[in-house]
Enzyme design. Structure first.
Site, PDB file in Angstrom:
ATOM      1  N   ASN A  80     -13.071  -3.399   2.124  1.00  0.00           N
ATOM      2  CA  ASN A  80     -13.865  -2.533   2.229  1.00  0.00           C
ATOM      3  C   ASN A  80     -14.887  -2.349   0.831  1.00  0.00           C
ATOM      4  O   ASN A  80     -14.489  -2.618  -0.086  1.00  0.00           O
ATOM      5  CB  ASN A  80     -13.526  -0.892   2.186  1.00  0.00           C
ATOM      6  N   ASP A 123       0.918  -1.175  -0.109  1.00  0.00           N
ATOM      7  CA  ASP A 123       0.007  -0.123  -0.077  1.00  0.00           C
ATOM      8  C   ASP A 123       1.049   1.349  -0.024  1.00  0.00           C
ATOM      9  O   ASP A 123       1.876   1.294   0.695  1.00  0.00           O
ATOM     10  CB  ASP A 123      -1.044  -0.148   1.144  1.00  0.00           C
ATOM     11  N   ILE A 124       0.500   2.126  -0.701  1.00  0.00           N
ATOM     12  CA  ILE A 124       1.351   3.608  -0.943  1.00  0.00           C
ATOM     13  C   ILE A 124       1.237   4.414   0.429  1.00  0.00           C
ATOM     14  O   ILE A 124       2.036   5.118   0.496  1.00  0.00           O
ATOM     15  CB  ILE A 124       0.786   4.319  -2.054  1.00  0.00           C
ATOM     16  N   GLN A 132     -14.721   2.811   0.955  1.00  0.00           N
ATOM     17  CA  GLN A 132     -13.844   1.910  -0.104  1.00  0.00           C
ATOM     18  C   GLN A 132     -13.666   3.317  -0.945  1.00  0.00           C
ATOM     19  O   GLN A 132     -14.339   3.935  -1.675  1.00  0.00           O
ATOM     20  CB  GLN A 132     -14.704   1.041  -0.962  1.00  0.00           C
ATOM     21  N   HIS A 180     -10.001  -5.194  -3.539  1.00  0.00           N
ATOM     22  CA  HIS A 180      -8.942  -5.433  -2.872  1.00  0.00           C
ATOM     23  C   HIS A 180      -9.069  -6.027  -1.627  1.00  0.00           C
ATOM     24  O   HIS A 180     -10.054  -5.526  -0.841  1.00  0.00           O
ATOM     25  CB  HIS A 180      -8.085  -4.301  -3.143  1.00  0.00           C
ATOM     26  N   HIS A 228      -6.941  -5.889   2.066  1.00  0.00           N
ATOM     27  CA  HIS A 228      -5.673  -5.534   2.872  1.00  0.00           C
ATOM     28  C   HIS A 228      -5.191  -6.574   3.492  1.00  0.00           C
ATOM     29  O   HIS A 228      -6.068  -7.292   4.325  1.00  0.00           O
ATOM     30  CB  HIS A 228      -6.457  -4.170   3.524  1.00  0.00           C
TER      31      HIS A 228
HETATM   32  P1  AMP Z   1      -9.741   1.259   0.215  1.00  0.00           P
HETATM   33  O1  AMP Z   1     -10.192   2.563   1.284  1.00  0.00           O
HETATM   34  O2  AMP Z   1     -10.160  -0.112   0.765  1.00  0.00           O
HETATM   35  O3  AMP Z   1     -10.390   1.504  -0.968  1.00  0.00           O
HETATM   36  O4  AMP Z   1      -8.494   1.343   0.332  1.00  0.00           O
HETATM   37  C1  AMP Z   1      -7.665   1.877  -0.821  1.00  0.00           C
HETATM   38  C2  AMP Z   1      -6.047   1.649  -0.603  1.00  0.00           C
HETATM   39  O5  AMP Z   1      -5.279   1.831  -1.764  1.00  0.00           O
HETATM   40  C3  AMP Z   1      -5.543   2.902   0.371  1.00  0.00           C
HETATM   41  O6  AMP Z   1      -5.140   2.120   1.637  1.00  0.00           O
HETATM   42  C4  AMP Z   1      -4.736   3.635  -0.366  1.00  0.00           C
HETATM   43  O7  AMP Z   1      -3.614   3.761   0.528  1.00  0.00           O
HETATM   44  C5  AMP Z   1      -4.222   2.444  -1.476  1.00  0.00           C
HETATM   45  N1  AMP Z   1      -3.836   3.271  -2.635  1.00  0.00           N
HETATM   46  C6  AMP Z   1      -4.170   4.099  -3.629  1.00  0.00           C
HETATM   47  N2  AMP Z   1      -3.261   4.307  -4.451  1.00  0.00           N
HETATM   48  C7  AMP Z   1      -2.388   3.544  -4.442  1.00  0.00           C
HETATM   49  C8  AMP Z   1      -1.370   3.196  -5.067  1.00  0.00           C
HETATM   50  N3  AMP Z   1      -1.112   3.863  -6.491  1.00  0.00           N
HETATM   51  N4  AMP Z   1      -0.498   2.190  -4.879  1.00  0.00           N
HETATM   52  C9  AMP Z   1      -0.666   1.410  -3.793  1.00  0.00           C
HETATM   53  N5  AMP Z   1      -1.754   1.591  -2.830  1.00  0.00           N
HETATM   54  C10 AMP Z   1      -2.384   2.596  -3.192  1.00  0.00           C
END
Ligand code: AMP
Length: 123
Positions: A92, A34-35, A99, A105, A107
């Protein structure tokens, strides 16, 4: 629910248009860091198909995709070395769950005591 957005950030990662820190890739799934990590280990596992969320994926993906995805989650956890001490998996779906990315996805959180489940919202 609206249709799948081919330009969401995870679709771009799958197409190789933006980079990711890859953990593993299988026929059905891609795992990457995760970023904006919320735990010492915070990895996302995504199916390769165009699935909006858990509701969409579990209702419509093939048995092979669903099994392959879950095996990839287990493989990622093993590869990350978090199985013995423990980890949490979480997905989520929709607005109440916040979400953010409209591509299903899971986590994987690990690397510290994660506390017990969900905290109530602060007033
Ligand atoms: P959600 O709230 O469950 O949709 O989580 C989305 C997740 O994606 C968050 O934890 C973000 O930090 C992660 N995210 C968004 N863009 C990127 C990216 N380019 N690379 C890796 N993780 C990302």
């Amino acid at each position: 629910m609206a249709g799948y957005d081919q330009n969401n950030v995870f679709a771009k990662i799958l197409r190789g248009e933006i980079p990711c820190r890859k953990v593993l890739e299988t026929e059905h799934a891609l795992a990457f860091h995760d970023i904006a990590p919320q735990a010492p280990v915070h990895v996302l596992v995504i199916p390769k198909g165009a699935w909006l969320s858990s509701a969409d994926f579990y209702a419509r993906a093939s048995d092979a995709e669903i099994a392959g995805f879950h095996r990839a989650v287990a493989q990622a956890a093993e590869q990350l070395g978090v199985v013995d001490k423990g980890y949490r998996i979480l997905a989520n779906h929709g607005v109440d769950a916040h979400q953010e990315v409209p591509h299903f996805h899971m986590h994987i959180f690990a690397g510290r005591d994660l506390g017990r489940m969900i905290k109530p919202p602060e007033k």
